[in-house]
Every structure is written in structure tokens, then in C-alpha cells.
Design a protein around this motif. Structure first.
Motif, short mmCIF file in Angstrom:
data_model
loop_
_atom_site.label_atom_id
_atom_site.label_comp_id
_atom_site.label_asym_id
_atom_site.label_seq_id
_atom_site.Cartn_x
_atom_site.Cartn_y
_atom_site.Cartn_z
N SER A 36 0.85 -1.19 0.00
CA SER A 36 0.00 0.00 0.00
C SER A 36 0.88 1.24 0.00
CB SER A 36 -0.92 0.00 1.22
OG SER A 36 -0.15 0.03 2.39
N GLY A 37 0.26 2.37 -0.24
CA GLY A 37 1.00 3.62 -0.23
C GLY A 37 1.43 4.02 -1.63
N THR A 38 2.14 5.13 -1.68
CA THR A 38 2.61 5.67 -2.95
C THR A 38 3.79 4.87 -3.45
OG1 THR A 38 1.91 7.86 -2.25
CG2 THR A 38 3.45 7.75 -4.08
N LEU A 39 3.74 4.45 -4.70
CA LEU A 39 4.80 3.65 -5.28
C LEU A 39 5.86 4.49 -5.98
CD1 LEU A 39 2.67 0.75 -6.74
CD2 LEU A 39 3.99 0.77 -4.62
N GLY A 40 5.55 5.75 -6.25
CA GLY A 40 6.53 6.60 -6.93
C GLY A 40 5.86 7.54 -7.91
N ARG A 41 6.69 8.19 -8.69
CA ARG A 41 6.23 9.13 -9.71
C ARG A 41 5.68 8.34 -10.90
NH1 ARG A 41 9.35 10.49 -13.84
NH2 ARG A 41 11.21 9.83 -12.70
N GLN A 42 4.48 8.68 -11.31
CA GLN A 42 3.83 7.95 -12.40
C GLN A 42 4.37 8.39 -13.75
OE1 GLN A 42 -0.43 7.86 -12.18
NE2 GLN A 42 -0.65 7.27 -14.31
N ARG A 48 1.16 1.87 -20.86
CA ARG A 48 1.14 1.27 -19.52
C ARG A 48 1.56 2.31 -18.50
NH1 ARG A 48 0.86 -3.25 -17.28
NH2 ARG A 48 0.53 -5.11 -18.45
N GLU A 49 1.03 2.16 -17.29
CA GLU A 49 1.42 3.03 -16.18
C GLU A 49 2.52 2.35 -15.38
OE1 GLU A 49 -1.96 3.97 -13.82
OE2 GLU A 49 -2.80 5.29 -15.34
N PHE A 50 3.59 3.08 -15.14
CA PHE A 50 4.69 2.64 -14.30
C PHE A 50 4.89 3.68 -13.21
CE2 PHE A 50 5.43 0.76 -18.43
CZ PHE A 50 5.81 -0.54 -18.13
N PHE A 51 5.51 3.28 -12.12
CA PHE A 51 5.81 4.18 -11.02
C PHE A 51 7.31 4.09 -10.76
CE2 PHE A 51 1.49 2.79 -10.77
CZ PHE A 51 0.80 3.96 -10.55
N VAL A 52 7.98 5.24 -10.74
CA VAL A 52 9.43 5.29 -10.69
C VAL A 52 9.92 5.99 -9.42
CG1 VAL A 52 11.51 6.09 -11.88
CG2 VAL A 52 9.53 5.36 -13.21
N VAL A 60 14.09 2.27 -9.30
CA VAL A 60 13.06 1.30 -8.92
C VAL A 60 11.81 1.61 -9.73
CG1 VAL A 60 11.73 0.37 -7.00
CG2 VAL A 60 14.04 1.24 -6.59
N VAL A 61 11.33 0.61 -10.48
CA VAL A 61 10.16 0.78 -11.33
C VAL A 61 9.12 -0.27 -10.94
CG1 VAL A 61 9.27 0.74 -13.70
CG2 VAL A 61 11.54 1.69 -13.24
N PHE A 62 7.90 0.20 -10.60
CA PHE A 62 6.78 -0.68 -10.26
C PHE A 62 5.75 -0.66 -11.37
CE2 PHE A 62 8.26 0.64 -6.04
CZ PHE A 62 8.18 -0.53 -5.30
N TRP A 63 5.01 -1.77 -11.53
CA TRP A 63 3.81 -1.80 -12.36
C TRP A 63 2.93 -2.94 -11.87
CZ3 TRP A 63 8.44 -3.73 -14.07
CH2 TRP A 63 8.45 -5.01 -14.59
N ARG A 64 1.64 -2.81 -12.16
CA ARG A 64 0.67 -3.83 -11.76
C ARG A 64 0.20 -4.61 -12.98
NH1 ARG A 64 -1.09 0.42 -8.13
NH2 ARG A 64 -0.92 -0.32 -6.00
N GLN A 65 -0.02 -5.89 -12.77
CA GLN A 65 -0.66 -6.75 -13.76
C GLN A 65 -1.61 -7.64 -13.00
OE1 GLN A 65 3.16 -7.34 -16.47
NE2 GLN A 65 1.51 -8.68 -17.11
N GLY A 66 -2.89 -7.40 -13.18
CA GLY A 66 -3.88 -8.19 -12.46
C GLY A 66 -3.70 -8.04 -10.96
N ASP A 67 -3.59 -9.15 -10.27
CA ASP A 67 -3.43 -9.16 -8.81
C ASP A 67 -1.98 -9.09 -8.36
OD1 ASP A 67 -6.17 -9.39 -8.55
OD2 ASP A 67 -6.13 -11.58 -8.40
N LEU A 68 -1.06 -8.93 -9.32
CA LEU A 68 0.37 -8.93 -8.98
C LEU A 68 0.98 -7.55 -9.14
CD1 LEU A 68 1.47 -12.25 -10.70
CD2 LEU A 68 0.97 -11.86 -8.26
N LEU A 69 1.98 -7.29 -8.31
CA LEU A 69 2.76 -6.08 -8.40
C LEU A 69 4.19 -6.49 -8.76
CD1 LEU A 69 2.87 -2.97 -7.92
CD2 LEU A 69 3.68 -3.52 -5.62
N TYR A 70 4.73 -5.85 -9.79
CA TYR A 70 6.09 -6.13 -10.24
C TYR A 70 6.97 -4.95 -9.86
CZ TYR A 70 4.18 -9.88 -13.10
OH TYR A 70 3.57 -11.02 -13.53
#
Length: 94
Positions: A36-42, A48-52, A60-70
Motif C-alpha cells: 500500500s501507499g505511494t509507489l513513486g512518480r507515475q 502502460r502506467e509505471f511508477f518510478v 526502482v520501477v513498479f507496475w501492476r498486472q492483475g493481482d500482482l505487483l512487479y
């Protein structure tokens, strides 16, 4: 490539170590509901949406796919890490 279980952002998941051109990247995969919380700058790449984030010399780069967070972590520059993330994430409809 190697894999192991790891903890990131208070969530347990898989860590995959990938050698890309002699540089190691860590790809973490975990249940999205555990983070939970802020993952970074969108940022948007390839529809696709990524958070850096930049943390302690790492990109560090985050993204969601379905129920998973990468989460892709590397000591490379932001654009290079985003390019690898886009490759792993695939299209936004997959």
C-alpha cells in the motif's frame, strides 16, 4: 537467471535476478494487495502506467498486472530500466 523468495515493501514474493548486458536487474513479483501507499512518480510507456523511484543509487520501477505487483530494481539510468520494464510488462491488455 536465478530466483529466490524475498521481502520487499513488507511483502513476500519472488525475486528473479536477470543479467542484461552484464548488468544485474532484480525483478520482484508479489501480491498487489500486500503493498500500500505511494509507489513513486507515475510515468506512461507503451500505453502502460509505471511508477518510478530513485533510492540509494538504484532506479526502482513498479507496475501492476492483475493481482500482482512487479518491481524492477537496477543501478542503471531511469530510461534504461523503464525500457526493460516495458519489455517484461508487455502490452497493457495482456
Amino acid at each position: 537467471m536465478s530466483t529466490r523468495w524475498a521481502r520487499l515493501a513488507r511483502a513476500e514474493g519472488a525475486q528473479i535476478l536477470v543479467d542484461r548486458g552484464g548488468r544485474m536487474h532484480s525483478l520482484f513479483i508479489m501480491p498487489a494487495r500486500e503493498v500500500s501507499g505511494t509507489l513513486g512518480r507515475q510515468v506512461t510507456r507503451a500505453d502502460r502506467e509505471f511508477f518510478v523511484n530513485q533510492l540509494e543509487g538504484y532506479t526502482v520501477v513498479f507496475w501492476r498486472q492483475g493481482d500482482l505487483l512487479y518491481c524492477l530494481v537496477s543501478d542503471r539510468e531511469e530510461e534504461e530500466v523503464l525500457a526493460v520494464a516495458v519489455e517484461y510488462a508487455g502490452s497493457s491488455t495482456s
